[in-house]
Design a protein around this motif. Structure first.
Motif, PDB file in Angstrom:
ATOM      1  N   SER A  33      -3.676  -6.484  -2.669  1.00  0.00           N
ATOM      2  CA  SER A  33      -3.493  -6.146  -3.401  1.00  0.00           C
ATOM      3  C   SER A  33      -4.011  -4.774  -3.875  1.00  0.00           C
ATOM      4  O   SER A  33      -3.986  -4.162  -5.441  1.00  0.00           O
ATOM      5  N   TRP A  34      -4.466  -3.952  -3.006  1.00  0.00           N
ATOM      6  CA  TRP A  34      -3.935  -2.201  -3.063  1.00  0.00           C
ATOM      7  C   TRP A  34      -3.006  -2.033  -3.372  1.00  0.00           C
ATOM      8  O   TRP A  34      -3.123  -0.290  -4.446  1.00  0.00           O
TER       9      TRP A  34
ATOM     10  N   ASN B 217     -11.118  -0.533  -6.075  1.00  0.00           N
ATOM     11  CA  ASN B 217     -11.037  -0.532  -4.510  1.00  0.00           C
ATOM     12  C   ASN B 217     -12.368  -1.588  -3.944  1.00  0.00           C
ATOM     13  O   ASN B 217     -12.643  -2.293  -3.761  1.00  0.00           O
TER      14      ASN B 217
ATOM     15  N   VAL C  60      -3.855   2.192  -0.746  1.00  0.00           N
ATOM     16  CA  VAL C  60      -4.103   1.658   0.451  1.00  0.00           C
ATOM     17  C   VAL C  60      -5.429   1.989   1.023  1.00  0.00           C
ATOM     18  O   VAL C  60      -5.168   3.510   1.833  1.00  0.00           O
TER      19      VAL C  60
ATOM     20  N   ARG D 146      -9.187  -4.464   5.139  1.00  0.00           N
ATOM     21  CA  ARG D 146      -8.337  -4.769   4.838  1.00  0.00           C
ATOM     22  C   ARG D 146      -6.976  -5.024   4.579  1.00  0.00           C
ATOM     23  O   ARG D 146      -6.235  -4.976   3.841  1.00  0.00           O
TER      24      ARG D 146
END
Length: 78
Positions: free
Chosen positions: A38-39, A11, A43, A32
């Motif tokens: 992508s996370w 991350n 998250v 964010r």
């Protein structure tokens, strides 16, 4: 998994690459929102992202009087 200034290494690298690629300041909320897909499931919170941006020596905080802190990528020579 080891952490990198509050975020997992994966991350942290995603955040660094996003801020490097942008030519305008980003806040923790905008980071964010941009990296949400992508996370996946893990998250990080806006607070964790903000802490990472604040502690990273390559991030430069823009001079803003009110609202969320915004950061730009700017390598500082020591």
């Amino acid at each position: 998994m080891k952490s990198k200034k509050g975020l997992s290494i994966k991350n942290g690298l995603l955040v660094e690459n996003l801020v490097k690629s942008c030519n305008y300041p980003l806040s923790a909320n905008s980071v964010r929102d941009r990296l949400w897909d992508s996370w996946g499931r893990n998250v990080p919170t806006c607070r964790e992202i903000g802490t990472f941006l604040h502690l990273n020596k390559n991030m430069v905080k823009t001079e803003k009087k009110s609202g969320a802190a915004e950061y730009l990528w700017g390598v500082i020579d020591e």
